[in-house]
Motif scaffolding. Structure first.
Motif, short mmCIF file in Angstrom:
data_model
loop_
_atom_site.label_atom_id
_atom_site.label_comp_id
_atom_site.label_asym_id
_atom_site.label_seq_id
_atom_site.Cartn_x
_atom_site.Cartn_y
_atom_site.Cartn_z
N THR A 14 2.81 -1.39 -8.49
CA THR A 14 2.56 -2.66 -7.78
C THR A 14 2.69 -3.85 -8.72
O THR A 14 3.73 -4.49 -8.80
CB THR A 14 1.18 -2.63 -7.11
OG1 THR A 14 0.17 -2.30 -8.10
CG2 THR A 14 1.12 -1.62 -5.99
N GLN A 57 5.68 -4.09 -11.33
CA GLN A 57 7.07 -4.01 -10.89
C GLN A 57 7.93 -5.02 -11.65
O GLN A 57 7.57 -6.18 -11.78
CB GLN A 57 7.18 -4.31 -9.39
CG GLN A 57 6.60 -3.23 -8.49
CD GLN A 57 6.81 -3.56 -7.03
OE1 GLN A 57 7.86 -4.09 -6.65
NE2 GLN A 57 5.82 -3.25 -6.20
N ASP A 91 8.23 1.95 -5.78
CA ASP A 91 7.43 0.74 -5.89
C ASP A 91 6.96 0.33 -4.50
O ASP A 91 7.66 0.53 -3.51
CB ASP A 91 8.26 -0.39 -6.52
CG ASP A 91 8.53 -0.14 -7.99
OD1 ASP A 91 7.82 0.67 -8.60
OD2 ASP A 91 9.48 -0.76 -8.53
N THR A 126 4.47 -2.49 -1.87
CA THR A 126 3.95 -3.84 -1.66
C THR A 126 2.43 -3.79 -1.54
O THR A 126 1.81 -2.71 -1.54
CB THR A 126 4.53 -4.43 -0.37
OG1 THR A 126 4.06 -3.64 0.75
CG2 THR A 126 6.05 -4.41 -0.40
N ASP A 157 0.72 -4.52 1.13
CA ASP A 157 0.37 -3.86 2.39
C ASP A 157 0.43 -2.35 2.25
O ASP A 157 -0.42 -1.63 2.79
CB ASP A 157 1.33 -4.32 3.50
CG ASP A 157 1.09 -5.77 3.90
OD1 ASP A 157 -0.02 -6.28 3.65
OD2 ASP A 157 2.03 -6.38 4.46
N ASP A 158 1.46 -1.86 1.53
CA ASP A 158 1.55 -0.41 1.29
C ASP A 158 0.35 0.08 0.49
O ASP A 158 -0.22 1.14 0.78
CB ASP A 158 2.83 -0.09 0.52
CG ASP A 158 4.08 -0.35 1.33
OD1 ASP A 158 4.02 -0.23 2.57
OD2 ASP A 158 5.12 -0.67 0.73
#
Length: 206
Positions: free
Chosen positions: A115, A118, A172, A174, A176-177
């Motif tokens: 996260t 990256q 990789d 985000t 939200d993920d």
């Protein structure tokens, strides 16, 4: 169904997930064995109490039945004491807690790698360094006794391809993920565990 990108797994993440899986499995198995031993000791204590009551209610001249009851009255406390001594010797250092802490620390660094780091050129070197530091910390916490069987299961260990909320672990992600894979899953896990512990407490009280 939502699908996740299945690119070639990054070698450093494979190493990190393997280290996590090893510590996770050791912690889970040791914790289960520790709880099993504690339940067995409690059960033997209940049996000893039962046979103590029976021995008082059976007259001495009752023959073979009285001998068996009094023999078991002697045997169960001895077994309980032996198991208690064994448990104290083999589980007193709380190694399942140390390995659990190491596993969760590795998991935190895996998500940091995927996260906030990256695009950082040095993130592979950073993760390598963190893995070494965490493993050294676990080794010290276990007083130099770090022996783990080779992990041969799937990576990540809890990934379910059929579950859209399950994290593939190598891409990789985000914010939200991260919330869906990490925070929401942990919240659900802890909520389920609280309900299970409450049920276990009621059974023990009964």
């Amino acid at each position: 169904m939502e699908t996740q990108p299945q690119q070639q797994p990054t070698p450093i993440l494979e190493i990190a997930w393997t280290r996590f899986a090893q510590l996770d499995e050791v912690s889970t198995q040791r914790n289960k064995r520790h709880l099993r031993m504690r339940r067995l000791i409690a059960f033997l204590g209940i049996l000893a109490t039962l046979f103590a009551i029976l021995s008082e209610s059976i007259p001495f001249e009752s023959g073979l039945a009285g001998v068996i009851v009094r023999g078991l009255l002697i045997l169960f406390p001895i077994l309980a004491s032996g198991l208690a001594a064994f448990t104290s010797t083999n589980y007193s250092n709380g190694d399942w807690l140390i390995t659990r802490a190491g596993a969760e620390e590795i998991l935190k660094e895996i998500y940091s790698y995927r996260t906030i780091l990256q695009g950082t050129p040095t993130r592979r070197t950073w993760l390598e360094k963190r893995l070494v530091e965490i493993q050294r910390s676990v080794y010290r916490g276990l007083n130099g006794e770090l022996t783990m069987e080779t992990y041969e299961g799937p990576l990540p260990p809890h990934y379910d391809p059929e579950d859209p909320t399950s994290d593939w672990g190598f891409n990789d992600i985000t914010g939200d993920d991260y919330f869906r894979y990490r925070l929401e899953q942990k919240l659900n896990w802890h909520s389920e565990r609280v309900v299970r512990r409450q049920s276990e407490r009621r059974r023990l009280q009964i």
